[in-house]
Design a protein around this motif. Sequence first.
Motif, PDB file in Angstrom:
ATOM      1  N   SER A   1    -101.470 -47.082  38.856  1.00  0.00           N
ATOM      2  CA  SER A   1    -100.133 -47.389  39.379  1.00  0.00           C
ATOM      3  C   SER A   1     -99.913 -48.892  39.498  1.00  0.00           C
ATOM      4  N   ALA A   2    -100.960 -49.642  39.924  1.00  0.00           N
ATOM      5  CA  ALA A   2    -100.823 -51.089  40.030  1.00  0.00           C
ATOM      6  C   ALA A   2    -100.629 -51.717  38.661  1.00  0.00           C
ATOM      7  N   TYR A   3    -101.374 -51.244  37.682  1.00  0.00           N
ATOM      8  CA  TYR A   3    -101.249 -51.786  36.325  1.00  0.00           C
ATOM      9  C   TYR A   3     -99.843 -51.526  35.771  1.00  0.00           C
ATOM     10  N   MET A   4     -99.340 -50.301  35.936  1.00  0.00           N
ATOM     11  CA  MET A   4     -98.011 -49.965  35.438  1.00  0.00           C
ATOM     12  C   MET A   4     -96.939 -50.834  36.101  1.00  0.00           C
ATOM     13  N   THR A   5     -96.995 -50.934  37.415  1.00  0.00           N
ATOM     14  CA  THR A   5     -95.964 -51.667  38.149  1.00  0.00           C
ATOM     15  C   THR A   5     -95.979 -53.148  37.798  1.00  0.00           C
ATOM     16  N   GLU A   6     -97.164 -53.723  37.723  1.00  0.00           N
ATOM     17  CA  GLU A   6     -97.254 -55.148  37.422  1.00  0.00           C
ATOM     18  C   GLU A   6     -96.837 -55.454  35.988  1.00  0.00           C
ATOM     19  N   THR A   7     -97.139 -54.559  35.058  1.00  0.00           N
ATOM     20  CA  THR A   7     -96.720 -54.775  33.676  1.00  0.00           C
ATOM     21  C   THR A   7     -95.206 -54.723  33.553  1.00  0.00           C
ATOM     22  N   VAL A   8     -94.591 -53.744  34.210  1.00  0.00           N
ATOM     23  CA  VAL A   8     -93.127 -53.638  34.201  1.00  0.00           C
ATOM     24  C   VAL A   8     -92.504 -54.865  34.860  1.00  0.00           C
ATOM     25  N   LEU A   9     -93.071 -55.298  35.995  1.00  0.00           N
ATOM     26  CA  LEU A   9     -92.539 -56.462  36.698  1.00  0.00           C
ATOM     27  C   LEU A   9     -92.630 -57.717  35.835  1.00  0.00           C
ATOM     28  N   GLY A  10     -93.772 -57.916  35.186  1.00  0.00           N
ATOM     29  CA  GLY A  10     -93.945 -59.098  34.347  1.00  0.00           C
ATOM     30  C   GLY A  10     -92.943 -59.159  33.217  1.00  0.00           C
ATOM     31  N   PHE A  11     -92.717 -58.024  32.561  1.00  0.00           N
ATOM     32  CA  PHE A  11     -91.749 -57.988  31.466  1.00  0.00           C
ATOM     33  C   PHE A  11     -90.332 -58.245  31.977  1.00  0.00           C
ATOM     34  N   ASN A  12     -89.984 -57.619  33.097  1.00  0.00           N
ATOM     35  CA  ASN A  12     -88.639 -57.802  33.638  1.00  0.00           C
ATOM     36  C   ASN A  12     -88.383 -59.235  34.083  1.00  0.00           C
ATOM     37  N   GLN A  13     -89.404 -59.896  34.588  1.00  0.00           N
ATOM     38  CA  GLN A  13     -89.223 -61.290  34.989  1.00  0.00           C
ATOM     39  C   GLN A  13     -88.972 -62.182  33.784  1.00  0.00           C
ATOM     40  N   GLN A  14     -89.591 -61.874  32.664  1.00  0.00           N
ATOM     41  CA  GLN A  14     -89.310 -62.623  31.444  1.00  0.00           C
ATOM     42  C   GLN A  14     -87.866 -62.394  30.985  1.00  0.00           C
ATOM     43  N   LEU A  15     -87.427 -61.143  31.014  1.00  0.00           N
ATOM     44  CA  LEU A  15     -86.034 -60.853  30.653  1.00  0.00           C
ATOM     45  C   LEU A  15     -85.070 -61.540  31.611  1.00  0.00           C
ATOM     46  N   GLU A  16     -85.445 -61.602  32.870  1.00  0.00           N
ATOM     47  CA  GLU A  16     -84.595 -62.238  33.875  1.00  0.00           C
ATOM     48  C   GLU A  16     -84.391 -63.714  33.557  1.00  0.00           C
ATOM     49  N   ASN A  17     -85.421 -64.367  33.026  1.00  0.00           N
ATOM     50  CA  ASN A  17     -85.286 -65.775  32.646  1.00  0.00           C
ATOM     51  C   ASN A  17     -84.250 -65.948  31.541  1.00  0.00           C
ATOM     52  N   PHE A  18     -84.278 -65.051  30.546  1.00  0.00           N
ATOM     53  CA  PHE A  18     -83.276 -65.117  29.476  1.00  0.00           C
ATOM     54  C   PHE A  18     -81.881 -64.803  30.009  1.00  0.00           C
ATOM     55  N   ALA A  19     -81.802 -63.829  30.921  1.00  0.00           N
ATOM     56  CA  ALA A  19     -80.504 -63.468  31.497  1.00  0.00           C
ATOM     57  C   ALA A  19     -79.917 -64.642  32.273  1.00  0.00           C
ATOM     58  N   GLU A  20     -80.767 -65.356  33.003  1.00  0.00           N
ATOM     59  CA  GLU A  20     -80.300 -66.527  33.740  1.00  0.00           C
ATOM     60  C   GLU A  20     -79.748 -67.584  32.786  1.00  0.00           C
ATOM     61  N   LEU A  21     -80.484 -67.857  31.725  1.00  0.00           N
ATOM     62  CA  LEU A  21     -80.026 -68.847  30.750  1.00  0.00           C
ATOM     63  C   LEU A  21     -78.666 -68.461  30.167  1.00  0.00           C
ATOM     64  N   LEU A  22     -78.548 -67.206  29.730  1.00  0.00           N
ATOM     65  CA  LEU A  22     -77.305 -66.758  29.102  1.00  0.00           C
ATOM     66  C   LEU A  22     -76.131 -66.816  30.063  1.00  0.00           C
ATOM     67  N   MET A  23     -76.328 -66.303  31.288  1.00  0.00           N
ATOM     68  CA  MET A  23     -75.212 -66.200  32.217  1.00  0.00           C
ATOM     69  C   MET A  23     -74.772 -67.565  32.747  1.00  0.00           C
ATOM     70  N   VAL A  24     -75.707 -68.480  32.973  1.00  0.00           N
ATOM     71  CA  VAL A  24     -75.308 -69.797  33.483  1.00  0.00           C
ATOM     72  C   VAL A  24     -74.625 -70.605  32.381  1.00  0.00           C
ATOM     73  N   ILE A  25     -75.095 -70.484  31.136  1.00  0.00           N
ATOM     74  CA  ILE A  25     -74.390 -71.148  30.035  1.00  0.00           C
ATOM     75  C   ILE A  25     -72.983 -70.581  29.891  1.00  0.00           C
ATOM     76  N   LEU A  26     -72.836 -69.256  30.013  1.00  0.00           N
ATOM     77  CA  LEU A  26     -71.507 -68.645  29.976  1.00  0.00           C
ATOM     78  C   LEU A  26     -70.631 -69.157  31.116  1.00  0.00           C
ATOM     79  N   THR A  27     -71.229 -69.330  32.287  1.00  0.00           N
ATOM     80  CA  THR A  27     -70.470 -69.866  33.418  1.00  0.00           C
ATOM     81  C   THR A  27     -69.954 -71.263  33.105  1.00  0.00           C
ATOM     82  N   GLY A  28     -70.802 -72.094  32.493  1.00  0.00           N
ATOM     83  CA  GLY A  28     -70.358 -73.431  32.100  1.00  0.00           C
ATOM     84  C   GLY A  28     -69.241 -73.396  31.083  1.00  0.00           C
TER      85      GLY A  28
END
Length: 436
Positions: free
Chosen positions: A291-318
Amino acid sequence: MLLSMGLMASLLERWPVSPAMFYLPVGYILGPAVSGLITFVPAEHALLLTTVAKIALLLSLFTVGLKLRMPLSDSIWRLPLRLGVLAMLVTIPLITVAGLFLCDLPLGAAVLLGAILAPTDPVLASDVQIKDLGDRDRIRFSLTGEGGLNDGTAFPFVMLGLAWLGVPSAGAFANIYTVSHVLWSIIAGLGGGWILGWLVGRVVIGLRRRFRLALGMEEFLGIGLIALAYGATELIHGIGFLAVFAAGLAMRRIESTNSGQLRADRGLDEAVYQLPVKGDEELATHPAKASAYMTETVLGFNQQLENFAELLMVILTGILLSHIGFSVYGVVLALLLFFVIRPLSVAIALVGANVTALQRRLMAWFGIKGIGSIYYLAFALQYQWIAPAGYKAEALAPRISSIVLTVVAMSIVMHGISATPLMEMYRRRRRRQRQG
């Protein structure tokens, strides 16, 4: 831009700047105010903007849920509940009053403005959120939980504002059944998301432990759970944002039940890596670590996607700000919100709470605005508004858009500059208090 951020990531952690502070001017330069390379009119592309912002917000809300490891019975949960519900219930009326008298908006538009600007941002607030899963720091836990809750709890107020602007589909939020409708949407959102997150997590762990099936593709698992929780809950008229947040909490709860208590400075290293194993497949099927391995793997991937989402949305805001332009009303409202409304709402919400004066002041300051506000703005722009007598409906949308984008831009700059030094100051004081 991507290469630059990849090279400078470690430096940004030491400087009093955030990645969003780089993205925003890039978007503004790309827009019509400078280069004119991209023209993106909010009202004409509201559906596309809503979809993109929704995806970014859902990724972030699920990630926030995965970060919050404390059991719901822990008293520390009272703080994010106070901030995510009580503080927002104070913030929306105060912004509404400012919208009425400062910005000269009709009541429906003022309520809508309050609901758009009330939520704090779960994406741009990453610098002040939980870093270690065992962390019980009240500021980090409170601000992380608040960001997960109030994007969903603001939805009924957005619909109320739209109902008073004559949007027929929002009428259910402005009649005698409003209270019951809102209560059901919150309960269905939180309950439906929790049940789905718990079921999916249990099924995957059971298949892995007993049959060595459902291995790999944790990235698909996380995105699939987000889509299932959001879509299924929306079908029963629940708030999908709350469902996705609750699904992340449920998946984390499965892990915490199996792994037990963790030290704040060790995180899940104790649960995942303390026993020798041969590879990822053995980790994924290990009785104590699956369970720890599954949760941490999902979290790690989502945090990477979150970085791209931040870049896209803030550039769109500008880009959007480059098209619409800054608002003087937005500047004044931002200062009022950051220095008066937010501190007052937090002070009221935290009456009797077990927090220090410094913690209270920092929670009051870090009411960061961002992707949630952009989403609700784009969501509202999809509809045709009807203005009351004395107002022009076609002028309301650009005016509110300019105010919201100005407030978000000022938040990105002001909170981005202050996050690192303030949190470092707080860390040093906490360390001195523990040593003393």
